[in-house]
Structure formats: structure tokens, C-alpha cells
Design an enzyme around this catalytic site. Structure first.
Site, short mmCIF file in Angstrom:
data_model
loop_
_atom_site.label_atom_id
_atom_site.label_comp_id
_atom_site.label_asym_id
_atom_site.label_seq_id
_atom_site.Cartn_x
_atom_site.Cartn_y
_atom_site.Cartn_z
CG ASP A 197 -5.79 -1.65 -4.82
OD1 ASP A 197 -6.42 -0.93 -4.00
OD2 ASP A 197 -4.69 -2.16 -4.56
CG HIS A 253 -5.16 -2.78 -0.66
ND1 HIS A 253 -4.69 -1.98 -1.69
CD2 HIS A 253 -4.66 -2.26 0.48
CE1 HIS A 253 -3.95 -1.00 -1.17
NE2 HIS A 253 -3.92 -1.16 0.15
CB SER A 303 -0.97 -0.03 1.17
OG SER A 303 -2.00 0.91 1.00
#
Length: 419
Positions: free
Chosen positions: A296, A363, A200
Site C-alpha cells: 500500500d 492505494h 482509505s
């Protein structure tokens, strides 16, 4: 059954915390962090075994003299589990994720959390997925020296400024440098191979700092980088606005990140554009692996269809569960996937780089055991993620795998959220 269990436990806790926090910060930041914390809770609680390794917190005491401090002025920190045997001189550095703060208000809130102060960080955290110490869970990196560098600056380790009135220190770049110096003096300087990874916001930081990481080592050291769920795209949201670009503009301007972004980009693009990975990846000289879900889930919830761009709630159900998306919504998301694939075309031409783009609503897949390496892990072209990354890193084979469009992949671990 395991996935249903951890989803049921993680999400109610996240929502309780986010409701209590609402009074502290602006609506848009509330949404960004609610979705962030939901993703993190799912990831951090993914299928813990009774023998999961928990690793203690180490404060970087040398950092204060360098002004390398968290938002609130506290010391930065990492978690280190030492390698052994064939991995004794191999190092994996994992940069923690956790979104960003883009204003005094949002950064003041952040400094009262574990993403802005080591005072609030857990004393121990689980090492799973690529951080696991078990060969059956992490076949290629289990006995390496593995480090989780905590994220407490709010600008993907790039800022260098301050706001004295708000008592905020934006010192991400200094934290990065102090942490690397500390680790080099603690054995990493003797590494014969090293891998920088992150998920991330940590995946974005990995791209930004990849060549800096390479420069720490002699040319004889094998050094590569892995960005997981860090390919944030500069796209319009469903209202025609630019939610993520607006956020990034605030982050870069407030935290003084411009001078620490790659000059090869800032020489011809504005600083905000150089915070978007799509404008950086082709110029990274160090071998880089991009691991990303084509759909995502964080970007869907916070960049493509955030509540601020959806006042009538048309996207509400689709944001939480892909199975509830309409045909037209799926069509739009297919366009997002195509945009992602176009953004990596030049990058993928280099033989040194690797790719794993699966058509999942997910994710951060490298730090979760169920998605990294397990009996039913996601697979593209007969490769699990851990196998693909290992094959690329050790040059057992070239790895550039791109999944067919949704819904063709039945190996995905799609994320589903409760409202």
C-alpha cells in the site's frame, strides 16, 4: 499513455497546494496530508471520459438538530445518484476517505478544508469505478442507488466530543447516524440489497460501521461491506518508532472515539489498538470483502518510511517510485506484505468473507476506473477487481485471491509520485 497524462497533471497541483499550506500545520501532519492529497488527486483525475457522470452535493439539513456537524459546525453532506430498473431497490453507500486529524492544531487546519467543512466541498464530484453509472465500467452496480457520504470529521466517522475553545466539533459518529437515518427515509429503508464501501480512512470506517449498517435492515435484505485500502497495519516504521500508532492515539483520544469503537475489541484491547483494522476484521459478523494492495503506497509513505523516520532521506526515492527501491528496501516491504497476510489469516477462514490482495504499489482501487474495471485493469487469478467483488457479493463464487510477491504481477497500475 492515459496514466502518464493524469500523473503529470495531478501531482504538480498537489505539491503547489501543500507548499502553500505548510505554514498552517506541523511537519508530520503536513506529510500525512501531502501523501493523502497526492493519492486523492491521482484517484480523482483517473482517466475521466467526456461523458463521466458528475453528481451534485446534498446537505443533510436534519443533521444540525442532532448535533451531527462537520469539524467547523457546518452541515454534513452526500452525493446521491438514483438507481433504476433492476437496481431501483439496491443501495451502495461509499464512505469518503481522507486521513485523520489528531491534535487541535491539525484539526483547526482541517476544518478549513473540504475534509472538515461542507463550505469547502465541491458542488459536484465525478462518479467513477464502483460509482459509475455505465455497465461497461461497473457491470454489477451501475444502476444501483449510489451514495458518496462526505468525510468531514477526521476520525473515520467515530468521534463524539468537542473543543469549545478551538471551535471544533468532533461528531463523526453522529454524522454517520444522521446520514443513515436520512437515507433510510429517502428510500434505502426499502432496499432488498445493500453494500457499504469506502476507501482509505473510509475503508477503515466501513470495517468499524459494517455491523451497524447491517442492523439497519431486516434479515431478508442482502447486506455486505467492502473495505478498499483500509487495512492499516500496526507496524514499526524504519526508525523503530510507531508513527501510525502515535497518530491513531491522538485521533482516538482527542475525538472521543473509544465509546464508538466495537466493544468486542475494547473489552480486551486498548482503544488505539481497536482503531487498527487487523484487530477488528475477524469479529465483524457481516460478510466483509478486503481489497488491498500488498504494498500500500500510502502506508509506505506515511507509516513505514515517513520523512520523520528518515532524516537522511535514504528512503526518499523509494517512497516515490518502487522502481528506485534498493534490494534491502524491497526486502523490508516484502516483510510488510507478509505481516498483512498474517493479519488476515483468521478473517479469511470464514466462507462469507472475500479477499483481493494484489502485489501492487497502489492505494484505493475501487473508485478509479482504470483499476476497477477497464481493458487493462489489474488481474489476479484471471479476475479483475470488479469481477471479484461482484462474484463475492452475488455469491456466484467464493473469492479469496492473494497475489504472488512483487515483481511477478505485470497487470499492476503502480503509483509513481514526483518529489
Amino acid at each position: 499513455m492515459g496514466k502518464l497524462f493524469w500523473l503529470a497533471i495531478a501531482i504538480p497541483l498537489v505539491l503547489t497546494n501543500s507548499v502553500a499550506a505548510f505554514q498552517w500545520y506541523q511537519y508530520e501532519y503536513h506529510h500525512f496530508n501531502e501523501t493523502l492529497e497526492a493519492h486523492e488527486s491521482i484517484s480523482s483525475s483517473s482517466l475521466f471520459q467526456s461523458n463521466t457522470l458528475f453528481v451534485g452535493l446534498t446537505l443533510i439539513h436534519t443533521a444540525a438538530a442532532k448535533g451531527a456537524v462537520c469539524l467547523d459546525g457546518s452541515l454534513p453532506a452526500y452525493h446521491l445518484h438514483r438507481g433504476y430498473g433492476s437496481g431501483a431497490n439496491s443501495w451502495l453507500i461509499n464512505l469518503e476517505g481522507g486521513a485523520w486529524c489528531n491534535s487541535i492544531t491539525t484539526c483547526v487546519y482541517r476544518k478549513r478544508t473540504r475534509h472538515g467543512s461542507s463550505t469547502f466541498m465541491e458542488n459536484q464530484i465525478p462518479f467513477t469505478g464502483i460509482m459509475s453509472n455505465k455497465p461497461e465500467e461497473n457491470p454489477d452496480f451501475f444502476n444501483w442507488n449510489r451514495v458518496k457520504l462526505r468525510y468531514c470529521d477526521g476520525a473515520s466517522f467515530t468521534g463524539d466530543s468537542e473543543d469549545k475553545a478551538a471551535e471544533l466539533q468532533f461528531r463523526g459518529q453522529r454524522i454517520w447516524e444522521a446520514a443513515m437515518e436520512d437515507l433510510m427515509s429517502n428510500g434505502m429503508g426499502f432496499a432488498d440489497q445493500a453494500l457499504l464501501s469506502g476507501c482509505s480512512a473510509g475503508g477503515l470506517a466501513t470495517i468499524i460501521h459494517c455491523d451497524e449498517f447491517r442492523s439497519l435492515f431486516p434479515s431478508t435484505t442482502r447486506v455486505k461491506c467492502l473495505s478498499d485500502a483500509g487495512l492499516f497495519l500496526d507496524v514499526m516504521d524504519i526508525s523503530g518508532g510507531h508513527t501510525l500508532r502515535n497518530l491513531y492515539t491522538g485521533v482516538v483520544g482527542l475525538q472521543g472515539a473509544q465509546k464508538n469503537l466495537p466493544q468486542i475489541c475494547t473489552d480486551h484491547l486498548d482503544p488505539t489498538s481497536c482503531f487498527f483494522p487487523q484487530n477488528l476484521i475477524a469479529s465483524v459478523r457481516t460478510p466483509l470483502f478486503i481489497l488491498n494492495a500488498a504494498y500500500d503506497s500510502w502506508q509506505i509513505q506515511s507509516s513505514i518510511a515517513p520523512p520523520s523516520a528518515d532524516p537522511d532521506g535514504y528512503w526518499h526515492d523509494c517512497r516515490l517510485n518502487h522502481a528506485k527501491c534498493t534490494t534491502s528496501q524491497i526486502q523490508l516491504l516484502q516483510g510488510f506484505r507478509i505481516h498483512m497476510l498474517n493479519s488476515i489469516k483468521e478473517f479469511s477462514r470464514s466462507n462469507k468473507n472475500g479477499l483481493f490482495i494484489n502485489s501492487c504499489f497502489s492505494h484505493c482501487q475501487s473508485e478509479r476506473q482504470d483499476t476497477w474495471f477497464a481493458e487493462n485493469s489489474p488481474i489476479v487469478k484471471n479476475k479483475a477487481i470488479a469481477v471479484a467483488v461482484g462474484d463475492w457479493y452475488f455469491e456466484r463464487s467464493g473469492v479469496k485471491v492473494i497475489d504472488c510477491p512483487y515483481p511477478c504481477d505485470n497487470t499492476c497500475h503502480h503509483l509513481v509520485f514526483r518529489s
